[in-house]
Scaffold this motif. Structure first.
Motif, PDB file in Angstrom:
ATOM      1  N   ALA A 220       0.898  -1.369   0.158  1.00 15.27           N
ATOM      2  CA  ALA A 220       0.124  -0.262  -0.089  1.00 15.27           C
ATOM      3  C   ALA A 220       0.877   1.172   0.019  1.00 15.27           C
ATOM      4  N   ALA A 221       2.195   1.325   0.753  1.00 16.51           N
ATOM      5  CA  ALA A 221       2.751   2.244   0.685  1.00 16.51           C
ATOM      6  C   ALA A 221       3.501   2.812  -0.663  1.00 16.51           C
ATOM      7  N   SER A 222       3.697   1.675  -1.417  1.00 18.37           N
ATOM      8  CA  SER A 222       4.181   1.955  -2.514  1.00 18.37           C
ATOM      9  C   SER A 222       3.249   2.788  -3.499  1.00 18.37           C
ATOM     10  N   PHE A 223       1.964   2.839  -3.206  1.00 17.80           N
ATOM     11  CA  PHE A 223       0.949   3.504  -3.793  1.00 17.80           C
ATOM     12  C   PHE A 223       0.573   4.791  -3.086  1.00 17.80           C
ATOM     13  N   GLY A 224       1.321   4.934  -1.866  1.00 15.03           N
ATOM     14  CA  GLY A 224       1.126   6.308  -1.272  1.00 15.03           C
ATOM     15  C   GLY A 224      -0.512   6.286  -0.594  1.00 15.03           C
TER      16      GLY A 224
END
Length: 253
Positions: A220-224
């Motif tokens: 999820a963090a990779s998509f912000g």
């Protein structure tokens, strides 16, 4: 306990069962309602005659589902083929569980005294829900992180974990929202000879579920964005026969 006290206790337990069942029914109804709304929204965007039909949105939804499953598949295989046998910090956390009491509630702790499940009102309830049958009395009084240790559980030895061969399949089957994983190579890598169900439940609650969800947080963090996925153990099957997508027979244990 007198007969009157027993009747009162039974009455209290019946009331608690009824309240728990009502809570369960409400939660299940809400879950199914939300699922219906979400699936219906997807179906509407995918239908060419819907006034706001948009195939790009429908395709993005299914593509995202496939992507996150593929991401988890790769992470799982990489870890268990290449890191599992070397992860000594994890091995030290596995093999022992404590049954403990605090403020008239019962807990399951890992070897470091960290709670790995929600609190239970009585011991029998916890043992039944967590499929716990074997444990031994903790004879020496011990307090760990504020918990009173009552019982000790020895699950297995994780001091000499072997490397899993890449020829041993770990991922059995995957679709849009689930993966079927075999724990057999992991069990065999530790030399464990006991009840596999007990081993799987132990390793899952102490380590695997947290590991999987940490990967979802990274995804999820990779998509912000904030992670809304929960990758959890849903069923354990002794065996399964998969005919085609969504057509299978599972021997659930």
């Amino acid at each position: 306990m007198t007969a009157a006290e027993k009747r009162e206790r039974i009455s209290e337990l019946k009331k608690k069962i009824e309240e728990t069942k009502a809570d369960y029914d409400r939660a299940k109804a809400m879950q199914l309602a939300l699922k219906l709304v979400i699936n219906g929204t997807y179906g509407a965007f995918a239908h060419p005659k819907f006034v706001l039909s948009n195939s790009h949105i429908a395709n993005a939804i299914t593509a995202q589902g496939r992507d996150v499953i593929q991401y988890m598949l790769k992470k799982i295989e990489h870890y268990f083929y290449n890191e599992w046998h070397l992860d000594k910090d994890v091995h030290k956390k596995l093999g022992i569980e404590y049954i403990a009491e605090k403020d008239n509630k019962y807990y399951l702790l890992n070897i470091n005294g960290e709670n790995v499940n929600y609190p239970h009102d009585n011991l029998d309830e916890m043992l039944n829900k967590l499929n716990i049958s074997k444990f031994s009395l903790f004879e020496d009084k011990k307090e760990l992180n504020g918990f009173n240790i009552l019982y000790n559980r020895k699950i297995g030895d994780f001091s000499n974990v072997k490397k899993i061969s890449n020829d041993c399949p770990i991922i059995i089957y995957g679709d849009t929202d689930s993966l079927y994983i075999t724990f057999t190579p992991m069990v065999e890598s530790t030399g464990y000879k006991g009840d596999e169900l007990e081993w799987i439940l132990h390793v899952n609650r102490i380590f695997v579920e947290k590991l999987y969800n940490s990967w979802l947080n990274e995804y999820a963090a990779s998509f912000g964005v904030k992670n809304l996925h929960i990758f959890e153990l849903e069923t354990i099957n002794r065996s399964a026969l998969h005919i085609q997508k969504k057509n299978y027979i599972n021997n659930v244990v």
